[in-house]
Design a protein around this motif. Structure first.
Motif, short mmCIF file in Angstrom:
data_model
loop_
_atom_site.label_atom_id
_atom_site.label_comp_id
_atom_site.label_asym_id
_atom_site.label_seq_id
_atom_site.Cartn_x
_atom_site.Cartn_y
_atom_site.Cartn_z
N ASN A 301 0.83 -1.20 0.00
CA ASN A 301 0.00 0.00 0.00
C ASN A 301 0.87 1.25 0.00
O ASN A 301 0.53 2.26 -0.63
CB ASN A 301 -0.92 -0.01 1.22
N SER A 302 2.04 1.17 0.66
CA SER A 302 2.96 2.32 0.67
C SER A 302 3.55 2.56 -0.72
O SER A 302 4.02 3.66 -1.01
CB SER A 302 4.09 2.09 1.67
N LEU A 303 3.51 1.53 -1.56
CA LEU A 303 3.98 1.66 -2.94
C LEU A 303 2.85 2.05 -3.89
O LEU A 303 3.06 2.14 -5.11
CB LEU A 303 4.61 0.35 -3.40
N GLY A 304 1.66 2.26 -3.32
CA GLY A 304 0.51 2.65 -4.14
C GLY A 304 -0.29 1.48 -4.66
O GLY A 304 -1.15 1.67 -5.53
N ARG A 305 -0.05 0.28 -4.12
CA ARG A 305 -0.78 -0.91 -4.59
C ARG A 305 -1.79 -1.33 -3.53
O ARG A 305 -1.43 -1.56 -2.37
CB ARG A 305 0.18 -2.05 -4.89
N ASN A 306 -3.04 -1.48 -3.92
CA ASN A 306 -4.10 -1.88 -3.00
C ASN A 306 -4.29 -3.39 -3.07
O ASN A 306 -4.98 -3.91 -3.94
CB ASN A 306 -5.40 -1.16 -3.36
N SER A 307 -3.63 -4.09 -2.17
CA SER A 307 -3.66 -5.55 -2.06
C SER A 307 -2.87 -6.19 -3.20
O SER A 307 -2.30 -5.51 -4.06
CB SER A 307 -5.09 -6.09 -2.03
N TRP A 308 -2.84 -7.51 -3.20
CA TRP A 308 -1.98 -8.23 -4.14
C TRP A 308 -2.39 -8.04 -5.59
O TRP A 308 -1.56 -8.06 -6.49
CB TRP A 308 -1.93 -9.73 -3.78
N ASP A 309 -3.69 -7.83 -5.85
CA ASP A 309 -4.13 -7.66 -7.23
C ASP A 309 -4.21 -6.20 -7.65
O ASP A 309 -4.53 -5.91 -8.80
CB ASP A 309 -5.50 -8.33 -7.43
N GLY A 310 -3.92 -5.28 -6.73
CA GLY A 310 -3.99 -3.86 -7.04
C GLY A 310 -5.40 -3.32 -7.06
O GLY A 310 -5.61 -2.14 -7.33
N LYS A 311 -6.38 -4.17 -6.73
CA LYS A 311 -7.79 -3.77 -6.81
C LYS A 311 -8.52 -3.99 -5.50
O LYS A 311 -9.75 -3.96 -5.45
CB LYS A 311 -8.49 -4.55 -7.94
N GLY A 312 -7.78 -4.22 -4.44
CA GLY A 312 -8.41 -4.36 -3.13
C GLY A 312 -8.95 -5.73 -2.82
O GLY A 312 -9.91 -5.86 -2.05
N ALA A 313 -8.35 -6.78 -3.40
CA ALA A 313 -8.82 -8.14 -3.14
C ALA A 313 -8.57 -8.53 -1.69
O ALA A 313 -7.62 -8.08 -1.05
CB ALA A 313 -8.12 -9.13 -4.06
N SER A 314 -9.43 -9.40 -1.16
CA SER A 314 -9.22 -9.94 0.18
C SER A 314 -7.95 -10.76 0.20
O SER A 314 -7.51 -11.32 -0.80
CB SER A 314 -10.41 -10.82 0.58
N ILE A 315 -7.34 -10.82 1.38
CA ILE A 315 -6.13 -11.61 1.58
C ILE A 315 -6.48 -12.76 2.51
O ILE A 315 -6.87 -12.54 3.67
CB ILE A 315 -4.99 -10.76 2.19
N TYR A 316 -6.37 -13.97 2.01
CA TYR A 316 -6.71 -15.15 2.78
C TYR A 316 -5.44 -15.93 3.13
O TYR A 316 -4.62 -16.22 2.26
CB TYR A 316 -7.64 -16.07 2.00
N SER A 317 -5.29 -16.26 4.41
CA SER A 317 -4.20 -17.10 4.86
C SER A 317 -4.78 -18.34 5.54
O SER A 317 -5.80 -18.25 6.23
CB SER A 317 -3.31 -16.35 5.87
N THR A 318 -4.13 -19.47 5.34
CA THR A 318 -4.58 -20.71 5.96
C THR A 318 -3.38 -21.39 6.61
O THR A 318 -2.30 -21.45 6.02
CB THR A 318 -5.22 -21.66 4.94
N VAL A 319 -3.57 -21.91 7.82
CA VAL A 319 -2.46 -22.49 8.58
C VAL A 319 -2.77 -23.93 8.97
O VAL A 319 -3.89 -24.41 8.79
CB VAL A 319 -2.14 -21.66 9.84
N HIS A 320 -1.75 -24.61 9.51
CA HIS A 320 -1.85 -26.01 9.94
C HIS A 320 -2.29 -26.91 8.80
O HIS A 320 -3.14 -27.80 8.97
CB HIS A 320 -2.82 -26.14 11.13
N TYR A 321 -1.70 -26.66 7.63
CA TYR A 321 -2.00 -27.51 6.47
C TYR A 321 -1.27 -28.85 6.60
O TYR A 321 -0.06 -28.90 6.83
CB TYR A 321 -1.57 -26.82 5.18
N SER A 322 -2.02 -29.95 6.50
CA SER A 322 -1.49 -31.31 6.56
C SER A 322 -0.76 -31.55 7.89
O SER A 322 -0.94 -30.81 8.87
CB SER A 322 -0.58 -31.56 5.35
N LYS A 323 0.06 -32.58 7.94
CA LYS A 323 0.81 -32.91 9.15
C LYS A 323 2.30 -32.87 8.85
O LYS A 323 2.76 -33.45 7.88
CB LYS A 323 0.41 -34.30 9.66
N ASN A 324 3.03 -32.18 9.70
CA ASN A 324 4.49 -32.07 9.56
C ASN A 324 4.89 -31.56 8.18
O ASN A 324 5.93 -31.96 7.64
CB ASN A 324 5.15 -33.43 9.82
#
Length: 517
Positions: A301-324
């Motif tokens: 955003n400090s570089l003038g970009r609104n989210s990863w797509d530049g259009k304000g897309a939601s950012i989704y993170s997921t954790v604890h995928y699979s085992k080890n």
């Protein structure tokens, strides 16, 4: 949003010195730049004046000025405008896809750089190709079936597979094909496939897994490394729960989006809400993923970009995928973090540079979209490392906070000393290999070292990161190679600071020091 269980869907050499764009001063000489194989990738300079009511119209006219340089007779019928962007200096950068019979040619794009009708340069990749067919014999549904079958995967797809008709260059031929995207997480090796299916006979032309297997209100809670972080949460009255959702980024909320974090609960097919009735959370991996997602958003955003797509897309993170699971990746729509096995890695979301690296892949996907193989793939990896080193600036190592917890002081990669991590630091040591999509995690050491040399020479990672971002946004195509990256970054630093600046000469020296000219 309606809170619910979230289930995945079924379904150069330099021919002349680089005269870069400088909005502050007119470029007076035409310069043609070629890569080490003699292929033109840039024509820069005062190329002429064009007219047209829109940047798109002027771009088509501009291409006619450089047709002989790139090898085409006229732009009309050979190109189709994809998008146009005006930079901070008012220079329009218009991207065009090469087309045959109105159908896009995969990995062949041009970018016209023009200001008020003055053409200042053209970047890109054109090939004179003879098409094998004008229409598909295979339906898109049949192509998807063949693509999915070719992966051997029989579980649930993460999202419905898609198919786009395109031409694929094979020698001097253009083969009509479907570019099929197949994505899944419910497996030991998750995938975000780009599979080219011959639209005439149904054969598989190529398969490329675009996942980068490289590393691998508010609430206060501990992260993976035991530090306490304050994260933004959100309460839904109808559910009586707080959730790991960040609704504080105005650029996201203005488009109806936010930052959200979920939990696979060590599975691979379904991820779940992370909820608390008391706004207390004891999920260190999720706390770090959520916190660092906000930090990465703030940086771009400090570089003038609104989210990863530049259009304000939601950012989704997921954790604890699979085992080890000893990895983390961007799957084309969300972040996925494993917990590690406790020996090779601990929870990968605990490394800020890991999160920053992976989320930068999302930015690259929607800027230059560098193809994830060979030199363009190594640049894809390197651009993620470079921006990660800007955001997590305490050292020049990548992944050190979560890698081999039993060994102090080591890391996955070392930007200041690529050889320490088994990477080349000069083009003379470039590794030609068929593994790892053409050595994308190995040869990234070369542009990594160039970034390090540039940033340290000018004394600012922030400025170096901005140059790299503008280069990806405005001057790089999906097929850009190392030589093209040198030209792109020089164009970017000239546009931002001028071609007579000390930054420009420092960048020239940095690329030359790693053997990229």
């Amino acid at each position: 949003m309606n809170k619910k269980l979230v289930t995945t869907l079924v379904m150069s050499s330099l021919v002349a010195s680089a005269f870069a764009i400088n909005a502050g001063a007119a470029v007076t000489d035409k310069s043609t730049l070629k890569d080490e194989n003699g292929k033109v990738h840039n024509v820069m300079g005062a190329l002429g004046k064009v007219s047209g009511a829109t940047a798109e119209a002027r771009a088509m006219a501009a291409l006619d000025l450089v047709g002989k340089d790139f090898g085409f007779a006229k732009a009309q019928g050979n190109f189709k405008v994809k998008d146009s962007h005006a930079d901070e200096n008012g220079v329009a950068h218009t991207k065009l896809d090469q087309v045959i019979n109105g159908i896009k040619v995969f990995d062949h794009q041009m970018i016209v750089h023009e200001a008020n009708g003055d053409v200042q340069g053209v970047t890109g990749d054109f090939a004179a190709l003879t098409p094998n067919a004008t229409k598909a014999s295979l339906t898109s549904v049949a192509a998807i079936d063949k693509a999915v079958a070719s992966t051997g995967f029989k579980g649930q797809l993460d999202r419905p597979a898609t198919a786009e008709l395109t031409y694929v260059a094979q020698g001097n031929k253009a083969v009509l094909a479907y570019n099929v995207n197949v994505a899944y997480n419910d497996t030991a090796e998750p995938a975000n496939w780009s599979i080219m299916v011959n639209a005439v006979d149904g054969s598989i032309i190529s398969s490329l897994n675009q996942i980068d297997f490289d590393q691998a209100g508010t609430a206060s809670a501990k992260g993976v490394l035991g530090d306490t972080k304050t994260v933004n949460t959100y309460y839904y009255t109808s559910y009586g729960n707080w959730y790991l959702e960040d609704h504080t980024k105005s650029g996201l909320t203005s488009t109806g989006h936010d930052i959200e974090t979920y939990d696979w609960k060590n599975g691979t097919s379904t991820y779940y809400d992370i909820a608390s009735t008391s706004n207390t959370f004891s999920n260190p991996a999720a706390i770090d993923a959520h916190f660092y997602a906000g930090k990465v958003y703030d940086y771009y955003n400090s570089l003038g970009r609104n989210s990863w797509d530049g259009k304000g897309a939601s950012i989704y993170s997921t954790v604890h995928y699979s085992k080890n699971y000893n990895n983390a990746y961007w799957d084309g729509s969300k972040m996925v973090y494993g917990d590690g096995d406790g020996v090779t890695f601990i929870s990968l979301s605990g490394g800020f540079d890991v999160d920053a690296h992976e989320m930068t892949h999302a930015v690259t996907q929607t800027t230059s979209n560098l193809t994830y193989s060979n030199q363009s793939g190594a640049l894809n990896e390197s651009w993620s490392d470079a921006q990660a080193s800007v955001m997590d600036s305490k050292d020049w190592s990548i992944g050190e906070d979560v890698y081999t917890p039993g060994t102090a002081g080591d890391a996955l990669r070392y930007m200041d000393n690529p050889a320490k991590g088994g990477q080349p630091d000069n083009m003379s040591k470039y590794v030609n290999t068929s593994s790892d999509n053409g050595g994308v995690h190995t040869n990234s050491g070369i542009p990594n070292f160039a970034f390090y040399k540039f940033a340290t020479a000018i004394g600012s990672r922030t400025i170096a990161g901005k140059v790299w971002y503008v280069a990806s946004r405005d001057y790089m195509t999906s097929s850009t190679n190392f030589s093209g990256a040198r030209a792109a970054t020089l164009n970017a630093v000239a546009a931002l600071y001028g071609s007579s600046s000390s930054y420009y000469s420092a960048l020239q020296s940095a690329w030359s020091a790693v053997g990229v000219n």
